[in-house]
Design a protein around this motif. Structure first.
Motif, PDB file in Angstrom:
ATOM      1  N   GLY A   1      54.474 -28.878  43.052  1.00  0.00           N
ATOM      2  CA  GLY A   1      54.095 -29.445  41.749  1.00  0.00           C
ATOM      3  C   GLY A   1      53.202 -28.502  40.954  1.00  0.00           C
ATOM      4  O   GLY A   1      53.365 -28.348  39.746  1.00  0.00           O
ATOM      5  N   LEU A   2      52.237 -27.852  41.629  1.00  0.00           N
ATOM      6  CA  LEU A   2      51.368 -26.894  40.948  1.00  0.00           C
ATOM      7  C   LEU A   2      52.173 -25.704  40.432  1.00  0.00           C
ATOM      8  O   LEU A   2      51.929 -25.214  39.327  1.00  0.00           O
ATOM      9  CB  LEU A   2      50.253 -26.405  41.885  1.00  0.00           C
ATOM     10  CG  LEU A   2      49.132 -27.388  42.179  1.00  0.00           C
ATOM     11  CD1 LEU A   2      48.196 -26.825  43.239  1.00  0.00           C
ATOM     12  CD2 LEU A   2      48.374 -27.748  40.922  1.00  0.00           C
TER      13      LEU A   2
ATOM     14  N   ARG B   1      54.019 -35.453  40.756  1.00  0.00           N
ATOM     15  CA  ARG B   1      53.016 -35.749  39.736  1.00  0.00           C
ATOM     16  C   ARG B   1      51.825 -36.480  40.348  1.00  0.00           C
ATOM     17  O   ARG B   1      50.673 -36.154  40.068  1.00  0.00           O
ATOM     18  CB  ARG B   1      53.638 -36.574  38.606  1.00  0.00           C
ATOM     19  CG  ARG B   1      52.673 -36.859  37.473  1.00  0.00           C
ATOM     20  CD  ARG B   1      53.315 -37.544  36.283  1.00  0.00           C
ATOM     21  NE  ARG B   1      53.949 -38.796  36.644  1.00  0.00           N
ATOM     22  CZ  ARG B   1      55.258 -39.036  36.570  1.00  0.00           C
ATOM     23  NH1 ARG B   1      56.087 -38.111  36.152  1.00  0.00           N
ATOM     24  NH2 ARG B   1      55.745 -40.205  36.908  1.00  0.00           N
ATOM     25  N   LEU B   2      52.090 -37.454  41.203  1.00  0.00           N
ATOM     26  CA  LEU B   2      50.996 -38.191  41.849  1.00  0.00           C
ATOM     27  C   LEU B   2      50.150 -37.270  42.714  1.00  0.00           C
ATOM     28  O   LEU B   2      48.909 -37.296  42.650  1.00  0.00           O
ATOM     29  CB  LEU B   2      51.566 -39.326  42.700  1.00  0.00           C
ATOM     30  CG  LEU B   2      52.226 -40.476  41.963  1.00  0.00           C
ATOM     31  CD1 LEU B   2      52.906 -41.422  42.956  1.00  0.00           C
ATOM     32  CD2 LEU B   2      51.226 -41.220  41.110  1.00  0.00           C
TER      33      LEU B   2
ATOM     34  N   GLN C   1      49.099 -32.402  30.294  1.00  0.00           N
ATOM     35  CA  GLN C   1      49.624 -33.770  30.275  1.00  0.00           C
ATOM     36  C   GLN C   1      51.128 -33.776  30.008  1.00  0.00           C
ATOM     37  O   GLN C   1      51.878 -34.490  30.680  1.00  0.00           O
ATOM     38  CB  GLN C   1      48.902 -34.612  29.228  1.00  0.00           C
ATOM     39  CG  GLN C   1      47.475 -34.915  29.601  1.00  0.00           C
ATOM     40  CD  GLN C   1      46.695 -35.560  28.475  1.00  0.00           C
ATOM     41  OE1 GLN C   1      47.107 -35.542  27.322  1.00  0.00           O
ATOM     42  NE2 GLN C   1      45.549 -36.131  28.816  1.00  0.00           N
ATOM     43  N   GLU C   2      51.579 -32.971  29.049  1.00  0.00           N
ATOM     44  CA  GLU C   2      53.009 -32.913  28.734  1.00  0.00           C
ATOM     45  C   GLU C   2      53.807 -32.360  29.905  1.00  0.00           C
ATOM     46  O   GLU C   2      54.884 -32.874  30.225  1.00  0.00           O
ATOM     47  CB  GLU C   2      53.252 -32.056  27.489  1.00  0.00           C
ATOM     48  CG  GLU C   2      52.778 -32.703  26.207  1.00  0.00           C
ATOM     49  CD  GLU C   2      52.840 -31.770  25.011  1.00  0.00           C
ATOM     50  OE1 GLU C   2      53.211 -30.570  25.187  1.00  0.00           O
ATOM     51  OE2 GLU C   2      52.512 -32.226  23.898  1.00  0.00           O
ATOM     52  N   CYS C   3      53.285 -31.330  30.543  1.00  0.00           N
ATOM     53  CA  CYS C   3      53.988 -30.743  31.686  1.00  0.00           C
ATOM     54  C   CYS C   3      54.021 -31.697  32.870  1.00  0.00           C
ATOM     55  O   CYS C   3      55.039 -31.801  33.557  1.00  0.00           O
ATOM     56  CB  CYS C   3      53.338 -29.420  32.084  1.00  0.00           C
ATOM     57  SG  CYS C   3      53.656 -28.078  30.909  1.00  0.00           S
ATOM     58  N   LEU C   4      52.922 -32.400  33.107  1.00  0.00           N
ATOM     59  CA  LEU C   4      52.897 -33.351  34.221  1.00  0.00           C
ATOM     60  C   LEU C   4      53.890 -34.486  34.013  1.00  0.00           C
ATOM     61  O   LEU C   4      54.455 -34.998  34.981  1.00  0.00           O
ATOM     62  CB  LEU C   4      51.486 -33.921  34.421  1.00  0.00           C
ATOM     63  CG  LEU C   4      50.532 -33.059  35.219  1.00  0.00           C
ATOM     64  CD1 LEU C   4      49.135 -33.689  35.235  1.00  0.00           C
ATOM     65  CD2 LEU C   4      51.021 -32.828  36.635  1.00  0.00           C
ATOM     66  N   GLU C   5      54.120 -34.869  32.761  1.00  0.00           N
ATOM     67  CA  GLU C   5      55.085 -35.933  32.480  1.00  0.00           C
ATOM     68  C   GLU C   5      56.494 -35.531  32.893  1.00  0.00           C
ATOM     69  O   GLU C   5      57.311 -36.382  33.206  1.00  0.00           O
ATOM     70  CB  GLU C   5      55.066 -36.290  30.992  1.00  0.00           C
ATOM     71  CG  GLU C   5      53.822 -37.025  30.571  1.00  0.00           C
ATOM     72  CD  GLU C   5      53.731 -37.231  29.071  1.00  0.00           C
ATOM     73  OE1 GLU C   5      54.711 -36.911  28.356  1.00  0.00           O
ATOM     74  OE2 GLU C   5      52.681 -37.709  28.614  1.00  0.00           O
ATOM     75  N   ARG C   6      56.775 -34.232  32.915  1.00  0.00           N
ATOM     76  CA  ARG C   6      58.111 -33.736  33.262  1.00  0.00           C
ATOM     77  C   ARG C   6      58.303 -33.568  34.766  1.00  0.00           C
ATOM     78  O   ARG C   6      59.414 -33.355  35.223  1.00  0.00           O
ATOM     79  CB  ARG C   6      58.366 -32.413  32.562  1.00  0.00           C
ATOM     80  CG  ARG C   6      58.423 -32.568  31.064  1.00  0.00           C
ATOM     81  CD  ARG C   6      58.732 -31.247  30.396  1.00  0.00           C
ATOM     82  NE  ARG C   6      58.727 -31.432  28.956  1.00  0.00           N
ATOM     83  CZ  ARG C   6      58.053 -30.676  28.119  1.00  0.00           C
ATOM     84  NH1 ARG C   6      57.346 -29.672  28.565  1.00  0.00           N
ATOM     85  NH2 ARG C   6      58.095 -30.907  26.823  1.00  0.00           N
TER      86      ARG C   6
END
Length: 104
Positions: free
Chosen positions: A89-90, A56-57, A45-50
């Motif tokens: 993104g991955l 991210r979508l 979750q923290e990494c996706l926020e960045r």
């Protein structure tokens, strides 16, 4: 990533709120597994926020089990754009988790 997929498979309907992920990730009953799952879930979750919003979508849909063509349809983007955003993104997510010392 595997923790999110496992958590989603345990439910019949998709998880709508990322905070629900923790509740489903700890069903195994093993406290160590539960703590590890919480750490990984929080890290993801923290990494996706960045990650920038388009990536991210795309990555979020992919992690919830959508294929790249399904994600492209949902987001109304071209297949090529979606595929590029998912894989970049991955990669960004993997690098971020690695910096945090998290390995699913």
């Amino acid at each position: 990533v595997d923790e999110i997929r496992r958590a989603c498979r345990r439910r019949e309907d998709p998880v709508k709120d990322p905070q629900d992920m923790e509740r489903f990730a700890t069903r195994e009953g093993n406290p160590e597994h539960g703590a590890s799952s919480r750490d990984i879930t929080t890290g993801i979750q923290e990494c996706l926020e960045r990650v920038i919003r388009p990536r991210r979508l795309a990555v979020t849909l992919y992690l919830y089990g959508c294929t790249v063509p399904e994600a492209a349809t949902q987001l109304r983007w071209s297949l090529h754009r979606t595929e590029s955003l998912v894989y970049r993104g991955l990669n960004e997510l993997r690098e971020c988790l690695g910096r945090k010392g998290l390995r699913p």
